[in-house]
Design a protein around this motif. Structure first.
Motif, PDB file in Angstrom:
ATOM      1  N   LEU A 234       6.480   7.306  15.777  1.00 31.48           N
ATOM      2  CA  LEU A 234       6.329   6.050  15.034  1.00 31.48           C
ATOM      3  C   LEU A 234       5.062   6.065  14.186  1.00 31.48           C
ATOM      4  O   LEU A 234       5.108   5.772  12.981  1.00 31.48           O
ATOM      5  CB  LEU A 234       6.283   4.869  16.002  1.00 31.48           C
ATOM      6  N   LEU A 235       3.933   6.404  14.790  1.00 31.78           N
ATOM      7  CA  LEU A 235       2.664   6.317  14.072  1.00 31.78           C
ATOM      8  C   LEU A 235       2.543   7.388  12.991  1.00 31.78           C
ATOM      9  O   LEU A 235       1.903   7.153  11.958  1.00 31.78           O
ATOM     10  CB  LEU A 235       1.500   6.403  15.057  1.00 31.78           C
ATOM     11  N   ASN A 236       3.157   8.530  13.200  1.00 37.71           N
ATOM     12  CA  ASN A 236       3.163   9.562  12.153  1.00 37.71           C
ATOM     13  C   ASN A 236       4.088   9.179  11.004  1.00 37.71           C
ATOM     14  O   ASN A 236       3.714   9.275   9.833  1.00 37.71           O
ATOM     15  CB  ASN A 236       3.575  10.914  12.738  1.00 37.71           C
ATOM     16  N   ASP A 237       5.297   8.731  11.339  1.00 37.32           N
ATOM     17  CA  ASP A 237       6.272   8.394  10.296  1.00 37.32           C
ATOM     18  C   ASP A 237       5.839   7.173   9.484  1.00 37.32           C
ATOM     19  O   ASP A 237       6.123   7.087   8.283  1.00 37.32           O
ATOM     20  CB  ASP A 237       7.646   8.124  10.913  1.00 37.32           C
ATOM     21  N   ALA A 238       5.170   6.232  10.138  1.00 40.43           N
ATOM     22  CA  ALA A 238       4.772   4.991   9.462  1.00 40.43           C
ATOM     23  C   ALA A 238       3.299   5.002   9.059  1.00 40.43           C
ATOM     24  O   ALA A 238       2.752   3.949   8.732  1.00 40.43           O
ATOM     25  CB  ALA A 238       5.056   3.795  10.374  1.00 40.43           C
ATOM     26  N   LYS A 239       2.687   6.163   9.040  1.00 41.63           N
ATOM     27  CA  LYS A 239       1.245   6.231   8.792  1.00 41.63           C
ATOM     28  C   LYS A 239       0.866   5.627   7.439  1.00 41.63           C
ATOM     29  O   LYS A 239      -0.100   4.864   7.326  1.00 41.63           O
ATOM     30  CB  LYS A 239       0.766   7.682   8.867  1.00 41.63           C
ATOM     31  N   THR A 240       1.620   5.946   6.409  1.00 44.00           N
ATOM     32  CA  THR A 240       1.303   5.409   5.082  1.00 44.00           C
ATOM     33  C   THR A 240       1.443   3.892   5.063  1.00 44.00           C
ATOM     34  O   THR A 240       0.589   3.180   4.521  1.00 44.00           O
ATOM     35  CB  THR A 240       2.201   6.037   4.024  1.00 44.00           C
ATOM     36  N   ALA A 241       2.528   3.389   5.649  1.00 44.89           N
ATOM     37  CA  ALA A 241       2.741   1.934   5.693  1.00 44.89           C
ATOM     38  C   ALA A 241       1.603   1.246   6.425  1.00 44.89           C
ATOM     39  O   ALA A 241       1.120   0.190   5.999  1.00 44.89           O
ATOM     40  CB  ALA A 241       4.075   1.624   6.366  1.00 44.89           C
ATOM     41  N   ILE A 242       1.140   1.865   7.520  1.00 49.89           N
ATOM     42  CA  ILE A 242       0.090   1.249   8.337  1.00 49.89           C
ATOM     43  C   ILE A 242      -1.268   1.331   7.650  1.00 49.89           C
ATOM     44  O   ILE A 242      -1.975   0.331   7.502  1.00 49.89           O
ATOM     45  CB  ILE A 242       0.035   1.919   9.726  1.00 49.89           C
ATOM     46  N   THR A 243      -1.648   2.535   7.235  1.00 55.88           N
ATOM     47  CA  THR A 243      -3.029   2.755   6.793  1.00 55.88           C
ATOM     48  C   THR A 243      -3.277   2.367   5.340  1.00 55.88           C
ATOM     49  O   THR A 243      -4.404   2.026   4.975  1.00 55.88           O
ATOM     50  CB  THR A 243      -3.423   4.228   6.991  1.00 55.88           C
ATOM     51  N   GLN A 244      -2.231   2.391   4.496  1.00 55.66           N
ATOM     52  CA  GLN A 244      -2.449   2.134   3.079  1.00 55.66           C
ATOM     53  C   GLN A 244      -1.972   0.764   2.622  1.00 55.66           C
ATOM     54  O   GLN A 244      -2.538   0.186   1.693  1.00 55.66           O
ATOM     55  CB  GLN A 244      -1.765   3.216   2.238  1.00 55.66           C
ATOM     56  N   HIS A 245      -0.932   0.230   3.254  1.00 58.20           N
ATOM     57  CA  HIS A 245      -0.338  -1.008   2.744  1.00 58.20           C
ATOM     58  C   HIS A 245      -0.586  -2.209   3.651  1.00 58.20           C
ATOM     59  O   HIS A 245      -1.016  -3.262   3.177  1.00 58.20           O
ATOM     60  CB  HIS A 245       1.151  -0.807   2.516  1.00 58.20           C
ATOM     61  N   LEU A 246      -0.313  -2.073   4.935  1.00 62.51           N
ATOM     62  CA  LEU A 246      -0.458  -3.218   5.840  1.00 62.51           C
ATOM     63  C   LEU A 246      -1.862  -3.337   6.410  1.00 62.51           C
ATOM     64  O   LEU A 246      -2.383  -4.438   6.554  1.00 62.51           O
ATOM     65  CB  LEU A 246       0.564  -3.106   6.979  1.00 62.51           C
ATOM     66  N   GLN A 247      -2.444  -2.214   6.761  1.00 60.68           N
ATOM     67  CA  GLN A 247      -3.783  -2.171   7.348  1.00 60.68           C
ATOM     68  C   GLN A 247      -3.960  -3.234   8.446  1.00 60.68           C
ATOM     69  O   GLN A 247      -4.895  -4.037   8.420  1.00 60.68           O
ATOM     70  CB  GLN A 247      -4.842  -2.341   6.258  1.00 60.68           C
TER      71      GLN A 247
ATOM     72  N   ALA B  35      -9.447   8.274  11.967  1.00 62.55           N
ATOM     73  CA  ALA B  35     -10.345   7.568  11.050  1.00 62.55           C
ATOM     74  C   ALA B  35      -9.845   6.168  10.698  1.00 62.55           C
ATOM     75  O   ALA B  35     -10.404   5.524   9.805  1.00 62.55           O
ATOM     76  CB  ALA B  35     -10.563   8.377   9.764  1.00 62.55           C
ATOM     77  N   TYR B  36      -8.811   5.691  11.396  1.00 62.73           N
ATOM     78  CA  TYR B  36      -8.346   4.329  11.145  1.00 62.73           C
ATOM     79  C   TYR B  36      -9.261   3.366  11.894  1.00 62.73           C
ATOM     80  O   TYR B  36      -9.412   3.440  13.116  1.00 62.73           O
ATOM     81  CB  TYR B  36      -6.902   4.159  11.609  1.00 62.73           C
ATOM     82  N   GLY B  37      -9.868   2.450  11.199  1.00 63.53           N
ATOM     83  CA  GLY B  37     -10.923   1.625  11.766  1.00 63.53           C
ATOM     84  C   GLY B  37     -10.484   0.317  12.389  1.00 63.53           C
ATOM     85  O   GLY B  37     -11.335  -0.481  12.796  1.00 63.53           O
ATOM     86  N   HIS B  38      -9.174   0.063  12.466  1.00 62.02           N
ATOM     87  CA  HIS B  38      -8.701  -1.229  12.964  1.00 62.02           C
ATOM     88  C   HIS B  38      -7.892  -1.089  14.250  1.00 62.02           C
ATOM     89  O   HIS B  38      -6.938  -1.835  14.468  1.00 62.02           O
ATOM     90  CB  HIS B  38      -7.868  -1.937  11.897  1.00 62.02           C
ATOM     91  N   LEU B  39      -8.261  -0.110  15.063  1.00 61.38           N
ATOM     92  CA  LEU B  39      -7.589   0.122  16.331  1.00 61.38           C
ATOM     93  C   LEU B  39      -8.519  -0.287  17.471  1.00 61.38           C
ATOM     94  O   LEU B  39      -9.660   0.178  17.543  1.00 61.38           O
ATOM     95  CB  LEU B  39      -7.216   1.606  16.472  1.00 61.38           C
ATOM     96  N   HIS B  40      -8.029  -1.170  18.360  1.00 65.01           N
ATOM     97  CA  HIS B  40      -8.855  -1.704  19.431  1.00 65.01           C
ATOM     98  C   HIS B  40      -8.146  -1.521  20.775  1.00 65.01           C
ATOM     99  O   HIS B  40      -6.919  -1.478  20.843  1.00 65.01           O
ATOM    100  CB  HIS B  40      -9.159  -3.181  19.190  1.00 65.01           C
ATOM    101  N   ARG B  41      -8.935  -1.447  21.816  1.00 65.68           N
ATOM    102  CA  ARG B  41      -8.401  -1.165  23.149  1.00 65.68           C
ATOM    103  C   ARG B  41      -8.442  -2.397  24.044  1.00 65.68           C
ATOM    104  O   ARG B  41      -9.469  -3.054  24.163  1.00 65.68           O
ATOM    105  CB  ARG B  41      -9.205  -0.034  23.803  1.00 65.68           C
TER     106      ARG B  41
END
Length: 300
Positions: A28-41, A62-68
């Motif tokens: 999921l995260l690989n296939d949707a990487k562009t959608a997540i990191t470039q468009h939706l953020q 390097a994605y800065g909006h991931l929290h645990r």
């Protein structure tokens, strides 16, 4: 429910889906990487094990909006439930992606069941399959200006796709109004399936819209849910003859055929890379609207 930009997503996955670098979570995260990191953020709030797997597999680097959040056993899923219901927009989650392995017993723990229920009550997407989460991210990114992932184009040729339309008793009129508003896009599907009474009502609606002959068999009705209709549609899903399930659930009533409902959801999760299930009216409304925009891109 309209989704805002920079939405906040709760993220979790069953253990079997996060252990492998080519498992469901990684795909999921690989296939949707562009959608997540470039468009939706989006701000991604991942429970402990899911967060750790993302880091271990080098996903979303390097994605800065991931929290645990804490691990599930330490209350991580419970915190996602609370944030799903939270009225404070600075804390509330806008959507839940919970990639469920149907053989994972933790998926029927109270906090897991409550997570879906609160998502439905508060009109928020609950995405439990790879295909469902992937399509949702694609449509939301397309709405934000993405050109569209061509690898998904085949799934948007609706004339070759089938859809199930199911509604509990208290939701049948809502389903009829929803289908009437979005009849044009739902009419494009190759086939439509429904259980019992819902199928009959939808065929009545189709006859009013398309005429007596053209609308007569607009939906193929199966048995009612309690009599086995959910299981009949589940078999279609397992055989990859029905990719999308639109299931208007009433979360406020006890249901004698709860096992049948769970069976249909379990079927979708069994073929996680293929099938999806949307279970709330405003989410279905938005899905129909964005789907129509996405298929226009293919035909243009």
């Amino acid at each position: 429910m309209e989704i805002r930009k920079n939405l906040r997503i709760g993220l979790a996955a069953s253990r079997s889906h996060l252990q492998s670098p080519d498992g469901i979570l990684a795909r999921l995260l690989n296939d949707a990487k562009t959608a997540i990191t470039q468009h939706l953020q989006p701000e991604l709030i991942a429970i402990g094990g899911t967060y750790d797997a993302i880091r271990a597999h080098g996903l979303l680097e390097a994605y800065g909006h991931l929290h645990r959040f804490p691990n599930g056993r330490e209350g991580g899923l419970m915190k996602l439930v609370s944030r799903t219901a939270d009225p404070d927009p600075a804390r509330a989650l806008d959507a839940i992606i919970y990639l469920v392995d149907p053989t994972d017993q933790s998926s029927v723990f109270p906090e897991a069941v409550a997570l879906k229920r609160q998502a439905i009550i508060h009109g928020k997407p609950f995405l439990s399959t790879l295909a469902g989460a992937r399509e949702w991210l694609e449509l939301e990114a397309f709405e934000m200006g993405a050109v569209g992932d061509t690898t998904l184009d085949e799934t948007f040729f609706l004339e070759k796709e089938n859809v199930a339309l199911i509604a509990h008793d208290a939701k049948k009129q809502e389903m009829l109004m929803l289908v009437e508003r979005h009849f044009a896009v739902l009419d494009r599907f190759g086939q439509r399936f429904a259980t019992g009474t819902t199928g009959g009502l939808l065929n009545e609606l189709a006859r009013k819209i398309k005429g007596e002959d053209a609308g007569r068999n607009w939906v193929k009705p199966f048995l009612s849910g309690p009599m086995g209709g959910d299981a009949q549609i589940a078999e279609l899903v397992l055989d990859r003859q029905c990719r999308r399930i639109l299931f208007l659930e009433d979360p406020h009533v006890a249901r004698q055929h709860e096992a049948d409902i769970q069976l249909l959801e379990r079927a979708a999760r069994t073929v996680s890379e293929y099938a999806s299930c949307v279970s709330e009216a405003s989410c279905i409304e938005r899905w129909c609207r964005l789907l129509e925009k996405r298929i226009l891109k293919i035909s243009s």
